[in-house]
Design an enzyme around this catalytic site. Structure first.
Site, PDB file in Angstrom:
ATOM      1  N   ASP A   1      16.539   1.605   0.308  1.00 54.90           N
ATOM      2  CA  ASP A   1      16.322   2.678   1.272  1.00 54.90           C
ATOM      3  C   ASP A   1      16.055   3.976   0.519  1.00 54.90           C
ATOM      4  O   ASP A   1      16.699   4.283  -0.487  1.00 54.90           O
ATOM      5  CB  ASP A   1      17.550   2.823   2.189  1.00 54.90           C
ATOM      6  CG  ASP A   1      17.250   3.629   3.437  1.00 54.90           C
ATOM      7  OD1 ASP A   1      17.267   3.048   4.534  1.00 54.90           O
ATOM      8  OD2 ASP A   1      17.001   4.859   3.310  1.00 54.90           O
TER       9      ASP A   1
ATOM     10  N   ASN B   1      19.527  -1.298  13.780  1.00 52.33           N
ATOM     11  CA  ASN B   1      19.511  -0.321  14.863  1.00 52.33           C
ATOM     12  C   ASN B   1      18.363  -0.662  15.806  1.00 52.33           C
ATOM     13  O   ASN B   1      17.276  -1.049  15.355  1.00 52.33           O
ATOM     14  CB  ASN B   1      19.338   1.092  14.300  1.00 52.33           C
ATOM     15  CG  ASN B   1      20.501   1.491  13.398  1.00 52.33           C
ATOM     16  OD1 ASN B   1      21.638   1.123  13.660  1.00 52.33           O
ATOM     17  ND2 ASN B   1      20.214   2.226  12.336  1.00 52.33           N
TER      18      ASN B   1
ATOM     19  N   SER C   1       0.811  -1.217   0.000  1.00 54.49           N
ATOM     20  CA  SER C   1       0.000   0.000   0.000  1.00 54.49           C
ATOM     21  C   SER C   1       0.850   1.277   0.000  1.00 54.49           C
ATOM     22  O   SER C   1       0.328   2.363  -0.209  1.00 54.49           O
ATOM     23  CB  SER C   1      -0.989   0.004   1.165  1.00 54.49           C
ATOM     24  OG  SER C   1      -0.324  -0.155   2.387  1.00 54.49           O
TER      25      SER C   1
ATOM     26  N   VAL D   1      12.485   3.708  12.526  1.00 57.98           N
ATOM     27  CA  VAL D   1      11.274   2.993  12.103  1.00 57.98           C
ATOM     28  C   VAL D   1      11.150   1.756  12.983  1.00 57.98           C
ATOM     29  O   VAL D   1      12.062   0.913  13.031  1.00 57.98           O
ATOM     30  CB  VAL D   1      11.329   2.593  10.611  1.00 57.98           C
ATOM     31  CG1 VAL D   1      10.089   1.780  10.229  1.00 57.98           C
ATOM     32  CG2 VAL D   1      11.443   3.837   9.721  1.00 57.98           C
TER      33      VAL D   1
ATOM     34  N   HIS E   1      19.810  -3.220   7.594  1.00 56.25           N
ATOM     35  CA  HIS E   1      20.389  -2.413   6.521  1.00 56.25           C
ATOM     36  C   HIS E   1      21.483  -3.237   5.851  1.00 56.25           C
ATOM     37  O   HIS E   1      22.352  -3.788   6.546  1.00 56.25           O
ATOM     38  CB  HIS E   1      21.051  -1.154   7.085  1.00 56.25           C
ATOM     39  CG  HIS E   1      20.129  -0.191   7.769  1.00 56.25           C
ATOM     40  ND1 HIS E   1      19.684   0.964   7.173  1.00 56.25           N
ATOM     41  CD2 HIS E   1      19.582  -0.202   9.013  1.00 56.25           C
ATOM     42  CE1 HIS E   1      18.906   1.630   8.029  1.00 56.25           C
ATOM     43  NE2 HIS E   1      18.826   0.948   9.151  1.00 56.25           N
TER      44      HIS E   1
ATOM     45  N   GLN F   1      17.369   3.846  15.959  1.00 56.78           N
ATOM     46  CA  GLN F   1      16.242   3.279  15.212  1.00 56.78           C
ATOM     47  C   GLN F   1      15.159   4.343  15.040  1.00 56.78           C
ATOM     48  O   GLN F   1      14.699   4.946  16.014  1.00 56.78           O
ATOM     49  CB  GLN F   1      15.662   2.073  15.965  1.00 56.78           C
ATOM     50  CG  GLN F   1      14.540   1.380  15.200  1.00 56.78           C
ATOM     51  CD  GLN F   1      14.001   0.152  15.934  1.00 56.78           C
ATOM     52  OE1 GLN F   1      14.367  -0.111  17.083  1.00 56.78           O
ATOM     53  NE2 GLN F   1      13.137  -0.588  15.268  1.00 56.78           N
TER      54      GLN F   1
ATOM     55  N   HIS G   1      14.387  -4.177  10.869  1.00 60.07           N
ATOM     56  CA  HIS G   1      14.953  -4.116   9.516  1.00 60.07           C
ATOM     57  C   HIS G   1      16.464  -4.218   9.609  1.00 60.07           C
ATOM     58  O   HIS G   1      17.078  -3.700  10.542  1.00 60.07           O
ATOM     59  CB  HIS G   1      14.539  -2.841   8.769  1.00 60.07           C
ATOM     60  CG  HIS G   1      14.771  -1.570   9.531  1.00 60.07           C
ATOM     61  ND1 HIS G   1      13.945  -1.154  10.548  1.00 60.07           N
ATOM     62  CD2 HIS G   1      15.752  -0.630   9.442  1.00 60.07           C
ATOM     63  CE1 HIS G   1      14.382   0.000  11.029  1.00 60.07           C
ATOM     64  NE2 HIS G   1      15.491   0.329  10.391  1.00 60.07           N
TER      65      HIS G   1
HETATM   66  P1  AMP Z   1      16.557   3.139  11.117  1.00 57.46           P
HETATM   67  O1  AMP Z   1      16.974   4.566  11.365  1.00 57.46           O
HETATM   68  O2  AMP Z   1      17.613   2.130  11.393  1.00 57.46           O
HETATM   69  O3  AMP Z   1      15.258   2.850  11.806  1.00 57.46           O
HETATM   70  O4  AMP Z   1      16.323   3.023   9.553  1.00 57.46           O
HETATM   71  C1  AMP Z   1      15.146   3.397   8.936  1.00 57.46           C
HETATM   72  C2  AMP Z   1      15.465   3.547   7.478  1.00 57.46           C
HETATM   73  O5  AMP Z   1      14.252   3.534   6.764  1.00 57.46           O
HETATM   74  C3  AMP Z   1      16.173   4.860   7.119  1.00 57.46           C
HETATM   75  O6  AMP Z   1      17.417   4.547   6.514  1.00 57.46           O
HETATM   76  C4  AMP Z   1      15.217   5.540   6.165  1.00 57.46           C
HETATM   77  O7  AMP Z   1      15.872   6.203   5.128  1.00 57.46           O
HETATM   78  C5  AMP Z   1      14.403   4.366   5.647  1.00 57.46           C
HETATM   79  N1  AMP Z   1      13.064   4.661   5.184  1.00 57.46           N
HETATM   80  C6  AMP Z   1      12.101   5.352   5.844  1.00 57.46           C
HETATM   81  N2  AMP Z   1      10.968   5.372   5.123  1.00 57.46           N
HETATM   82  C7  AMP Z   1      11.220   4.667   3.987  1.00 57.46           C
HETATM   83  C8  AMP Z   1      10.454   4.332   2.845  1.00 57.46           C
HETATM   84  N3  AMP Z   1       9.169   4.722   2.708  1.00 57.46           N
HETATM   85  N4  AMP Z   1      11.032   3.593   1.868  1.00 57.46           N
HETATM   86  C9  AMP Z   1      12.316   3.196   1.995  1.00 57.46           C
HETATM   87  N5  AMP Z   1      13.088   3.489   3.043  1.00 57.46           N
HETATM   88  C10 AMP Z   1      12.549   4.218   4.031  1.00 57.46           C
END
Ligand code: AMP
Length: 122
Positions: A40, A95, A23, A104, A110, A102, A108
């Protein structure tokens, strides 16, 4: 082992759950029954891919399924090979929480590569 995604394991307010559900658009590079990989949005290296479990898990700290975590890490290694990072090397990092950086709250990994990475990270 959880093999399918259902309502109980998806958070509709989570951006990565929404990417997993299709979505919210993302550049998906790989997907299997348990995990997916996408680029990313704000790459920190020539190759910067995120690998997530399809099921909502807040972070590695609350992960409760070793098969799911292992499956995501195996997909990270597959994606790195497919990106051509196998020879030069790459980094896989996750993270956790505030001090871990972190942003999000969905587990995840990286996958970073394509340039010399520095250690220790900032
Ligand atoms: P973290 O800071 O380890 O939680 O990493 C979250 C990552 O998600 C960051 O590197 C962001 O650039 C990436 N991110 C956030 N929103 C999106 C998205 N819609 N599509 C792809 N990457 C995203």
């Amino acid at each position: 082992m959880t093999e399918t995604m259902n309502e109980a394991t998806t958070d509709p307010t989570c951006i990565f759950c929404r990417i997993a559900a299709g979505s919210i658009p993302a550049t998906v590079v790989a997907r299997n029954h348990q995990a997916m990989a996408f680029r990313d949005l704000n790459p920190q290296a020539p190759s910067h891919i995120l690998v997530i479990p399809l099921r909502h898990v807040d972070s590695l700290a609350s992960a409760d399924n070793p098969c799911e975590v292992g499956g995501a890490l195996a997909l990270a290694a597959e994606v790195a090979e497919a990106e051509g990072l196998g020879e030069g090397g790459y980094r896989v990092v996750t993270n956790i929480g505030r001090d871990g950086g972190q942003t999000v709250q969905h587990l995840h990994f990286h996958v970073l590569g394509g340039r010399q990475l520095h250690w220790p990270p900032g």
